[in-house]
Design a protein around this motif. Structure first.
Motif, PDB file in Angstrom:
ATOM      1  N   LEU A 195    -110.707  36.179 -90.829  1.00 56.81           N
ATOM      2  CA  LEU A 195    -111.996  36.173 -90.147  1.00 56.81           C
ATOM      3  C   LEU A 195    -111.985  37.171 -89.004  1.00 56.81           C
ATOM      4  CD1 LEU A 195    -112.491  32.317 -90.027  1.00 56.81           C
ATOM      5  CD2 LEU A 195    -113.578  33.921 -91.585  1.00 56.81           C
ATOM      6  N   PRO A 196    -113.158  37.723 -88.656  1.00 53.63           N
ATOM      7  CA  PRO A 196    -113.223  38.673 -87.547  1.00 53.63           C
ATOM      8  C   PRO A 196    -112.751  38.044 -86.239  1.00 53.63           C
ATOM      9  CG  PRO A 196    -115.291  38.636 -88.774  1.00 53.63           C
ATOM     10  CD  PRO A 196    -114.448  37.496 -89.281  1.00 53.63           C
ATOM     11  N   THR A 197    -112.149  38.836 -85.400  1.00 57.67           N
ATOM     12  CA  THR A 197    -111.685  38.377 -84.101  1.00 57.67           C
ATOM     13  C   THR A 197    -112.856  37.812 -83.306  1.00 57.67           C
ATOM     14  OG1 THR A 197    -109.949  40.033 -84.093  1.00 57.67           O
ATOM     15  CG2 THR A 197    -110.554  39.091 -81.964  1.00 57.67           C
ATOM     16  N   GLY A 198    -112.616  36.673 -82.686  1.00 64.00           N
ATOM     17  CA  GLY A 198    -113.642  36.058 -81.856  1.00 64.00           C
ATOM     18  C   GLY A 198    -114.594  35.148 -82.605  1.00 64.00           C
ATOM     19  N   THR A 199    -114.443  35.025 -83.918  1.00 61.24           N
ATOM     20  CA  THR A 199    -115.328  34.163 -84.693  1.00 61.24           C
ATOM     21  C   THR A 199    -114.512  33.175 -85.514  1.00 61.24           C
ATOM     22  OG1 THR A 199    -115.421  35.543 -86.672  1.00 61.24           O
ATOM     23  CG2 THR A 199    -117.030  36.009 -84.920  1.00 61.24           C
ATOM     24  N   GLY A 200    -115.196  32.203 -86.038  1.00 61.60           N
ATOM     25  CA  GLY A 200    -114.575  31.230 -86.913  1.00 61.60           C
ATOM     26  C   GLY A 200    -115.598  30.685 -87.893  1.00 61.60           C
ATOM     27  N   LYS A 201    -115.149  29.740 -88.711  1.00 63.27           N
ATOM     28  CA  LYS A 201    -115.998  29.164 -89.738  1.00 63.27           C
ATOM     29  C   LYS A 201    -115.689  27.671 -89.821  1.00 63.27           C
ATOM     30  CE  LYS A 201    -116.244  31.298 -93.741  1.00 63.27           C
ATOM     31  NZ  LYS A 201    -115.930  31.764 -95.103  1.00 63.27           N
ATOM     32  N   ILE A 202    -116.719  26.862 -90.015  1.00 63.34           N
ATOM     33  CA  ILE A 202    -116.543  25.436 -90.238  1.00 63.34           C
ATOM     34  C   ILE A 202    -117.096  25.106 -91.615  1.00 63.34           C
ATOM     35  CG2 ILE A 202    -117.121  23.101 -89.485  1.00 63.34           C
ATOM     36  CD1 ILE A 202    -117.401  24.230 -86.627  1.00 63.34           C
ATOM     37  N   ILE A 203    -116.284  24.419 -92.407  1.00 65.95           N
ATOM     38  CA  ILE A 203    -116.671  24.022 -93.759  1.00 65.95           C
ATOM     39  C   ILE A 203    -116.744  22.498 -93.822  1.00 65.95           C
ATOM     40  CG2 ILE A 203    -116.040  24.047 -96.199  1.00 65.95           C
ATOM     41  CD1 ILE A 203    -114.222  26.440 -95.560  1.00 65.95           C
ATOM     42  N   PHE A 204    -117.833  21.978 -94.339  1.00 66.34           N
ATOM     43  CA  PHE A 204    -117.959  20.551 -94.626  1.00 66.34           C
ATOM     44  C   PHE A 204    -117.896  20.376 -96.138  1.00 66.34           C
ATOM     45  CE2 PHE A 204    -119.831  21.016 -90.487  1.00 66.34           C
ATOM     46  CZ  PHE A 204    -119.399  19.876 -89.809  1.00 66.34           C
ATOM     47  N   TYR A 205    -117.199  19.344 -96.599  1.00 67.25           N
ATOM     48  CA  TYR A 205    -117.018  19.121 -98.032  1.00 67.25           C
ATOM     49  C   TYR A 205    -116.657  17.660 -98.269  1.00 67.25           C
ATOM     50  CZ  TYR A 205    -112.042  18.937 -97.104  1.00 67.25           C
ATOM     51  OH  TYR A 205    -110.816  18.579 -96.625  1.00 67.25           O
ATOM     52  N   SER A 206    -116.543  17.269 -99.546  1.00 70.59           N
ATOM     53  CA  SER A 206    -116.055  15.938 -99.892  1.00 70.59           C
ATOM     54  C   SER A 206    -115.260  16.005-101.188  1.00 70.59           C
ATOM     55  CB  SER A 206    -117.211  14.950-100.055  1.00 70.59           C
ATOM     56  OG  SER A 206    -116.692  13.676-100.357  1.00 70.59           O
ATOM     57  N   PHE A 207    -114.125  15.306-101.212  1.00 70.23           N
ATOM     58  CA  PHE A 207    -113.350  15.141-102.436  1.00 70.23           C
ATOM     59  C   PHE A 207    -113.651  13.786-103.064  1.00 70.23           C
ATOM     60  CE2 PHE A 207    -110.125  18.169-100.527  1.00 70.23           C
ATOM     61  CZ  PHE A 207    -110.525  19.212-101.326  1.00 70.23           C
ATOM     62  N   GLU A 208    -114.687  13.135-102.566  1.00 71.99           N
ATOM     63  CA  GLU A 208    -115.062  11.805-103.009  1.00 71.99           C
ATOM     64  C   GLU A 208    -116.516  11.844-103.455  1.00 71.99           C
ATOM     65  OE1 GLU A 208    -115.244   7.427-100.842  1.00 71.99           O
ATOM     66  OE2 GLU A 208    -114.669   9.177 -99.706  1.00 71.99           O
ATOM     67  N   ASP A 209    -116.855  11.127-104.514  1.00 73.60           N
ATOM     68  CA  ASP A 209    -118.248  11.048-104.944  1.00 73.60           C
ATOM     69  C   ASP A 209    -118.954  10.035-104.054  1.00 73.60           C
ATOM     70  OD1 ASP A 209    -120.648  11.203-106.191  1.00 73.60           O
ATOM     71  OD2 ASP A 209    -119.938  10.561-108.155  1.00 73.60           O
ATOM     72  N   SER A 212    -121.276  21.231-103.286  1.00 76.00           N
ATOM     73  CA  SER A 212    -120.756  20.105-102.508  1.00 76.00           C
ATOM     74  C   SER A 212    -119.992  20.578-101.277  1.00 76.00           C
ATOM     75  CB  SER A 212    -119.853  19.233-103.384  1.00 76.00           C
ATOM     76  OG  SER A 212    -120.613  18.622-104.392  1.00 76.00           O
ATOM     77  N   MET A 213    -120.352  21.750-100.772  1.00 83.83           N
ATOM     78  CA  MET A 213    -119.762  22.304 -99.556  1.00 83.83           C
ATOM     79  C   MET A 213    -120.888  22.931 -98.732  1.00 83.83           C
ATOM     80  SD  MET A 213    -116.575  24.369-101.245  1.00 83.83           S
ATOM     81  CE  MET A 213    -115.489  24.494 -99.844  1.00 83.83           C
ATOM     82  N   HIS A 214    -120.709  22.951 -97.423  1.00 82.87           N
ATOM     83  CA  HIS A 214    -121.614  23.722 -96.577  1.00 82.87           C
ATOM     84  C   HIS A 214    -120.794  24.437 -95.515  1.00 82.87           C
ATOM     85  CE1 HIS A 214    -125.213  25.203 -94.814  1.00 82.87           C
ATOM     86  NE2 HIS A 214    -124.700  24.916 -93.632  1.00 82.87           N
ATOM     87  N   TYR A 215    -121.161  25.691 -95.257  1.00 86.02           N
ATOM     88  CA  TYR A 215    -120.458  26.543 -94.297  1.00 86.02           C
ATOM     89  C   TYR A 215    -121.350  26.869 -93.115  1.00 86.02           C
ATOM     90  CZ  TYR A 215    -117.509  27.630 -98.283  1.00 86.02           C
ATOM     91  OH  TYR A 215    -116.673  27.534 -99.354  1.00 86.02           O
ATOM     92  N   PHE A 216    -120.749  26.866 -91.939  1.00 90.85           N
ATOM     93  CA  PHE A 216    -121.349  27.486 -90.769  1.00 90.85           C
ATOM     94  C   PHE A 216    -120.438  28.662 -90.464  1.00 90.85           C
ATOM     95  CE2 PHE A 216    -122.946  23.169 -90.525  1.00 90.85           C
ATOM     96  CZ  PHE A 216    -124.277  23.361 -90.189  1.00 90.85           C
ATOM     97  N   ARG A 217    -120.957  29.890 -90.588  1.00 92.31           N
ATOM     98  CA  ARG A 217    -120.141  31.104 -90.484  1.00 92.31           C
ATOM     99  C   ARG A 217    -120.370  31.830 -89.162  1.00 92.31           C
ATOM    100  NH1 ARG A 217    -121.929  30.932 -95.912  1.00 92.31           N
ATOM    101  NH2 ARG A 217    -120.237  31.201 -97.406  1.00 92.31           N
ATOM    102  N   ASP A 218    -119.459  32.744 -88.877  1.00 92.86           N
ATOM    103  CA  ASP A 218    -119.579  33.637 -87.711  1.00 92.86           C
ATOM    104  C   ASP A 218    -119.837  32.867 -86.410  1.00 92.86           C
ATOM    105  OD1 ASP A 218    -119.224  35.856 -89.399  1.00 92.86           O
ATOM    106  OD2 ASP A 218    -121.359  35.863 -89.883  1.00 92.86           O
TER     107      ASP A 218
END
Length: 127
Positions: free
Chosen positions: A32-46, A82-88
């Protein structure tokens, strides 16, 4: 001079293989670019509660299916309904809420520089 070149090469190699880190033992391999990050939400369960809406403070809303992922690992660059990202995202502390027809989640995440934080939603972790 040879030692300086070897040292520079070694440092470049180390940085190239560091990738992004995560905070919950999921596999990640995206730089990832310096100074940024990413948060991923997901589930391995139905969870089976329809669409899950996720709100990350100051960053808006997102949605994901409540069905489980077909894989047992999460990578920063994966995409799935079944995933959602918040990027940058700038490094810092974030709070989130998530909800569907049957469950609610909330929590806080501390995102470091260049990291990929993955957060698993489950029935057991619901409020």
């Amino acid at each position: 001079m040879k030692n300086v070149i070897k040292t520079i090469f070694f440092l470049i190699t180390i940085v190239a293989f560091m990738g992004c880190s995560n905070d919950d033992d999921s596999s990640v391999d995206e730089v990832l670019p310096t100074g940024t990050g990413k948060i991923i939400f997901y589930s391995f369960e139905d969870i089976n509660c329809g669409t899950i809406t996720i709100t990350l403070d100051g960053r808006g809303n997102g949605t994901m299916d409540s069905a489980m992922l077909p894989s047992s690992t999460v990578h920063c660059q994966d995409t799935h309904s079944s995933m959602h990202y918040f990027r940058d995202l700038p490094q810092g502390d974030y709070t989130f809420t998530a909800s569907c027809t049957s469950y609610n989640w909330s929590g806080s995440i501390s995102l470091g520089n260049g990291t990929c934080y993955s957060y698993a939603l489950s029935i057991g972790s619901a409020n």
